[in-house]
Design a protein around this motif. Structure first.
Motif, short mmCIF file in Angstrom:
data_model
loop_
_atom_site.label_atom_id
_atom_site.label_comp_id
_atom_site.label_asym_id
_atom_site.label_seq_id
_atom_site.Cartn_x
_atom_site.Cartn_y
_atom_site.Cartn_z
N TYR A 2 -19.74 40.87 32.47
CA TYR A 2 -18.86 41.85 31.55
C TYR A 2 -20.19 42.93 31.51
O TYR A 2 -19.76 44.06 31.42
CB TYR A 2 -18.84 41.66 29.99
N ALA A 5 -18.94 45.30 34.34
CA ALA A 5 -17.22 45.57 34.10
C ALA A 5 -17.92 46.83 33.63
O ALA A 5 -16.90 48.14 33.26
CB ALA A 5 -16.86 44.49 33.95
N ALA A 9 -16.60 51.00 34.53
CA ALA A 9 -15.72 51.54 33.64
C ALA A 9 -16.14 53.17 33.61
O ALA A 9 -15.85 54.13 32.93
CB ALA A 9 -15.47 50.94 32.70
N SER A 12 -16.37 54.99 36.16
CA SER A 12 -15.56 55.70 36.45
C SER A 12 -15.50 56.45 36.36
O SER A 12 -13.84 57.99 36.83
CB SER A 12 -14.45 54.46 36.70
N PHE A 45 -12.68 51.98 39.20
CA PHE A 45 -12.25 51.69 37.96
C PHE A 45 -11.68 49.73 37.83
O PHE A 45 -11.74 48.63 37.67
CB PHE A 45 -11.26 52.02 37.18
N VAL A 46 -10.69 49.93 39.20
CA VAL A 46 -10.27 48.81 40.55
C VAL A 46 -11.49 47.64 40.28
O VAL A 46 -11.69 46.63 39.63
CB VAL A 46 -9.66 48.40 41.14
N ALA A 48 -14.24 47.82 38.09
CA ALA A 48 -14.48 47.67 36.92
C ALA A 48 -13.25 45.88 36.23
O ALA A 48 -14.16 45.23 35.87
CB ALA A 48 -14.24 48.20 36.09
N CYS A 49 -11.97 46.44 36.91
CA CYS A 49 -11.22 45.45 36.42
C CYS A 49 -11.63 43.72 37.01
O CYS A 49 -11.55 43.23 36.13
CB CYS A 49 -9.82 45.96 36.42
N LEU A 50 -11.84 44.14 37.83
CA LEU A 50 -12.23 42.82 39.26
C LEU A 50 -13.25 42.28 38.63
O LEU A 50 -13.28 40.76 38.28
CB LEU A 50 -12.53 42.92 40.61
N ALA A 52 -14.10 42.20 35.28
CA ALA A 52 -14.26 42.00 34.34
C ALA A 52 -13.55 40.67 34.23
O ALA A 52 -13.55 38.96 33.41
CB ALA A 52 -13.16 42.95 33.39
N LEU A 53 -11.97 40.80 34.67
CA LEU A 53 -11.86 39.84 35.24
C LEU A 53 -12.47 37.98 36.01
O LEU A 53 -12.02 37.05 35.74
CB LEU A 53 -10.74 39.87 36.47
#
Length: 61
Positions: A2, A5, A9, A12, A45-46, A48-50, A52-53
């Motif tokens: 996290y 992430a 973010a 980004s 940003f993508v 960061a999302c990956l 976090a997932l």
């Protein structure tokens, strides 16, 4: 994960602000060394999302 992430973010957002010339000379330096990310901050940003997932997927509770 996290933490990664959140860092991505924030980066980004910084690259977005730098690409719109909102953070002064620091933004110019950022875009000089990281021009692909200033051109398309959505890539960071993508990431960061990956991250976090992935963190949510591997967390054990």
């Amino acid at each position: 994960m996290y933490f990664a992430a959140v860092v991505l973010a924030v980066l980004s957002g910084l690259f977005y602000a730098a690409s719109h010339h909102e953070i002064g000379s620091f933004g110019i330096t950022m875009c000089q060394y990281g021009s692909p990310f200033c051109d398309n901050p959505l890539l960071v940003f993508v990431g960061a999302c990956l991250a976090a997932l992935w963190g949510a997927f591997v967390s054990v509770r």
